[in-house]
Design a protein around this motif. Structure first.
Motif, PDB file in Angstrom:
ATOM      1  N   GLU A 183     -45.868 -28.523  31.686  1.00  0.00           N
ATOM      2  CA  GLU A 183     -46.330 -29.823  32.191  1.00  0.00           C
ATOM      3  C   GLU A 183     -45.221 -30.867  32.105  1.00  0.00           C
ATOM      4  OE1 GLU A 183     -48.006 -28.188  29.652  1.00  0.00           O
ATOM      5  OE2 GLU A 183     -49.551 -27.310  30.935  1.00  0.00           O
ATOM      6  N   GLY A 184     -44.447 -30.814  31.033  1.00  0.00           N
ATOM      7  CA  GLY A 184     -43.327 -31.744  30.888  1.00  0.00           C
ATOM      8  C   GLY A 184     -42.256 -31.511  31.936  1.00  0.00           C
ATOM      9  N   VAL A 185     -41.978 -30.259  32.232  1.00  0.00           N
ATOM     10  CA  VAL A 185     -40.983 -29.926  33.253  1.00  0.00           C
ATOM     11  C   VAL A 185     -41.477 -30.379  34.626  1.00  0.00           C
ATOM     12  CG1 VAL A 185     -39.715 -28.037  34.360  1.00  0.00           C
ATOM     13  CG2 VAL A 185     -40.115 -27.981  31.901  1.00  0.00           C
ATOM     14  N   THR A 186     -42.752 -30.163  34.902  1.00  0.00           N
ATOM     15  CA  THR A 186     -43.327 -30.578  36.190  1.00  0.00           C
ATOM     16  C   THR A 186     -43.295 -32.098  36.346  1.00  0.00           C
ATOM     17  OG1 THR A 186     -44.755 -28.628  36.199  1.00  0.00           O
ATOM     18  CG2 THR A 186     -45.380 -30.446  37.647  1.00  0.00           C
ATOM     19  N   THR A 187     -43.623 -32.808  35.293  1.00  0.00           N
ATOM     20  CA  THR A 187     -43.584 -34.273  35.335  1.00  0.00           C
ATOM     21  C   THR A 187     -42.161 -34.771  35.587  1.00  0.00           C
ATOM     22  OG1 THR A 187     -45.476 -34.403  33.837  1.00  0.00           O
ATOM     23  CG2 THR A 187     -44.119 -36.375  34.039  1.00  0.00           C
ATOM     24  N   ALA A 188     -41.195 -34.182  34.903  1.00  0.00           N
ATOM     25  CA  ALA A 188     -39.791 -34.562  35.116  1.00  0.00           C
ATOM     26  C   ALA A 188     -39.377 -34.274  36.557  1.00  0.00           C
ATOM     27  CB  ALA A 188     -38.892 -33.817  34.145  1.00  0.00           C
ATOM     28  N   ALA A 189     -39.821 -33.152  37.109  1.00  0.00           N
ATOM     29  CA  ALA A 189     -39.494 -32.799  38.489  1.00  0.00           C
ATOM     30  C   ALA A 189     -40.077 -33.813  39.468  1.00  0.00           C
ATOM     31  CB  ALA A 189     -39.991 -31.398  38.812  1.00  0.00           C
ATOM     32  N   HIS A 190     -41.309 -34.232  39.250  1.00  0.00           N
ATOM     33  CA  HIS A 190     -41.930 -35.232  40.124  1.00  0.00           C
ATOM     34  C   HIS A 190     -41.169 -36.554  40.080  1.00  0.00           C
ATOM     35  CE1 HIS A 190     -45.458 -33.228  41.675  1.00  0.00           C
ATOM     36  NE2 HIS A 190     -45.729 -32.738  40.465  1.00  0.00           N
ATOM     37  N   ARG A 191     -40.765 -36.981  38.897  1.00  0.00           N
ATOM     38  CA  ARG A 191     -40.015 -38.233  38.770  1.00  0.00           C
ATOM     39  C   ARG A 191     -38.669 -38.146  39.488  1.00  0.00           C
ATOM     40  NH1 ARG A 191     -41.067 -39.363  32.367  1.00  0.00           N
ATOM     41  NH2 ARG A 191     -43.220 -40.033  32.567  1.00  0.00           N
ATOM     42  N   LEU A 192     -37.976 -37.019  39.289  1.00  0.00           N
ATOM     43  CA  LEU A 192     -36.679 -36.849  39.944  1.00  0.00           C
ATOM     44  C   LEU A 192     -36.825 -36.777  41.459  1.00  0.00           C
ATOM     45  CD1 LEU A 192     -34.739 -34.400  37.614  1.00  0.00           C
ATOM     46  CD2 LEU A 192     -34.355 -36.843  37.960  1.00  0.00           C
ATOM     47  N   PHE A 196     -32.229 -26.424  29.985  1.00  0.00           N
ATOM     48  CA  PHE A 196     -33.337 -27.006  30.737  1.00  0.00           C
ATOM     49  C   PHE A 196     -33.057 -27.012  32.232  1.00  0.00           C
ATOM     50  CE2 PHE A 196     -35.368 -31.310  31.773  1.00  0.00           C
ATOM     51  CZ  PHE A 196     -36.633 -30.789  31.921  1.00  0.00           C
ATOM     52  N   GLN A 197     -31.808 -26.899  32.581  1.00  0.00           N
ATOM     53  CA  GLN A 197     -31.336 -27.065  33.950  1.00  0.00           C
ATOM     54  C   GLN A 197     -32.009 -26.118  34.940  1.00  0.00           C
ATOM     55  OE1 GLN A 197     -27.228 -25.897  34.486  1.00  0.00           O
ATOM     56  NE2 GLN A 197     -26.761 -27.878  35.382  1.00  0.00           N
ATOM     57  N   GLN A 198     -32.044 -24.833  34.658  1.00  0.00           N
ATOM     58  CA  GLN A 198     -32.593 -23.865  35.600  1.00  0.00           C
ATOM     59  C   GLN A 198     -34.098 -24.023  35.751  1.00  0.00           C
ATOM     60  OE1 GLN A 198     -30.613 -21.702  37.507  1.00  0.00           O
ATOM     61  NE2 GLN A 198     -32.533 -21.660  38.621  1.00  0.00           N
ATOM     62  N   LYS A 199     -34.818 -24.266  34.642  1.00  0.00           N
ATOM     63  CA  LYS A 199     -36.265 -24.492  34.734  1.00  0.00           C
ATOM     64  C   LYS A 199     -36.560 -25.707  35.604  1.00  0.00           C
ATOM     65  CE  LYS A 199     -37.217 -24.715  30.295  1.00  0.00           C
ATOM     66  NZ  LYS A 199     -37.922 -24.860  29.021  1.00  0.00           N
ATOM     67  N   LEU A 200     -35.812 -26.770  35.406  1.00  0.00           N
ATOM     68  CA  LEU A 200     -36.016 -27.986  36.177  1.00  0.00           C
ATOM     69  C   LEU A 200     -35.676 -27.768  37.648  1.00  0.00           C
ATOM     70  CD1 LEU A 200     -36.797 -30.979  36.100  1.00  0.00           C
ATOM     71  CD2 LEU A 200     -34.409 -31.498  35.607  1.00  0.00           C
ATOM     72  N   ALA A 201     -34.593 -27.063  37.925  1.00  0.00           N
ATOM     73  CA  ALA A 201     -34.193 -26.792  39.306  1.00  0.00           C
ATOM     74  C   ALA A 201     -35.269 -25.992  40.036  1.00  0.00           C
ATOM     75  CB  ALA A 201     -32.871 -26.034  39.331  1.00  0.00           C
ATOM     76  N   ASP A 202     -35.785 -24.958  39.415  1.00  0.00           N
ATOM     77  CA  ASP A 202     -36.833 -24.144  40.038  1.00  0.00           C
ATOM     78  C   ASP A 202     -38.083 -24.969  40.305  1.00  0.00           C
ATOM     79  OD1 ASP A 202     -35.132 -21.963  39.889  1.00  0.00           O
ATOM     80  OD2 ASP A 202     -36.051 -21.175  38.048  1.00  0.00           O
ATOM     81  N   THR A 203     -38.447 -25.820  39.367  1.00  0.00           N
ATOM     82  CA  THR A 203     -39.649 -26.644  39.524  1.00  0.00           C
ATOM     83  C   THR A 203     -39.473 -27.686  40.621  1.00  0.00           C
ATOM     84  OG1 THR A 203     -40.099 -26.327  37.175  1.00  0.00           O
ATOM     85  CG2 THR A 203     -41.319 -28.065  38.278  1.00  0.00           C
TER      86      THR A 203
END
Length: 185
Positions: free
Chosen positions: A139-148, A27-34
């Protein structure tokens, strides 16, 4: 192998640095890019690591890390154990609003409920926020990115009148006293 220290380097102007620690790197790379794509007002640098401690050879050129995020997959016992082991390489100053836990697969029925309880207890004992994320959908990855990003901006000192310590008192994970009693009737 030395401790990672939050205040050993000066911060950059309008810059926030986040370290994503994930043992399996799913999940790390997807989250980092987002995270990088979502933020337009601040320069966000994302560092990736499988575990701590970080290698010594780049220590001088490494920027100050404003937020350390431990990504834990509840479907993997190794993911939790790796995060627990990595905590030993963080200076206690990080636990004043500069560490958070992000769990995935919390809704997965094949995950033993005790695993989520263990992560909640760990986060509560360290007074750190615990975020749940959906890693299978964009959408889940984007939401996690916004929270972080919201937590990162505060931890990096980019939000006036807010500090990481103040934010951690508002968002820290708490464990109810009856959590050991798995009676969900």
């Amino acid at each position: 192998m030395s401790l990672l220290k939050p205040f050993s380097k000066l911060p950059g102007l309008n810059t926030a640095n986040i370290l994503l620690v994930e043992n399996e790197e799913q999940f790390q790379q997807k989250l980092a890019d987002t995270v990088v794509l979502q933020e337009k007002t601040v320069n966000v640098n994302v560092r990736l690591a499988r575990s701590l401690p970080l290698p010594m050879e780049n220590e001088e050129s490494r920027p100050r890390i404003d937020l350390v995020v431990f990504i834990i997959h509840l479907t993997s016992e190794l993911s939790f154990q790796s995060a627990e082991t990595s905590l030993n390489y963080l200076d206690p100053g990080y636990f004043q609003g500069k560490v958070c836990f992000l769990v995935t697969s919390a809704r997965n029925v094949s995950v033993p409920p005790e695993r989520l309880v263990s992560v909640r207890k760990l986060a509560a004992s360290l007074h750190c926020p615990l975020l749940c994320a959906e890693d299978q959908t964009p959408e889940g990855v984007t939401t996690a990115a916004h929270r972080l990003l919201a937590i990162l901006k505060v931890a990096a000192g980019l939000v006036p009148m807010a500090t990481g310590l103040y934010l951690s008192t508002l968002t820290r994970c708490t464990v109810p006293s009856d959590i050991d009693q798995q009676n969900f009737e």
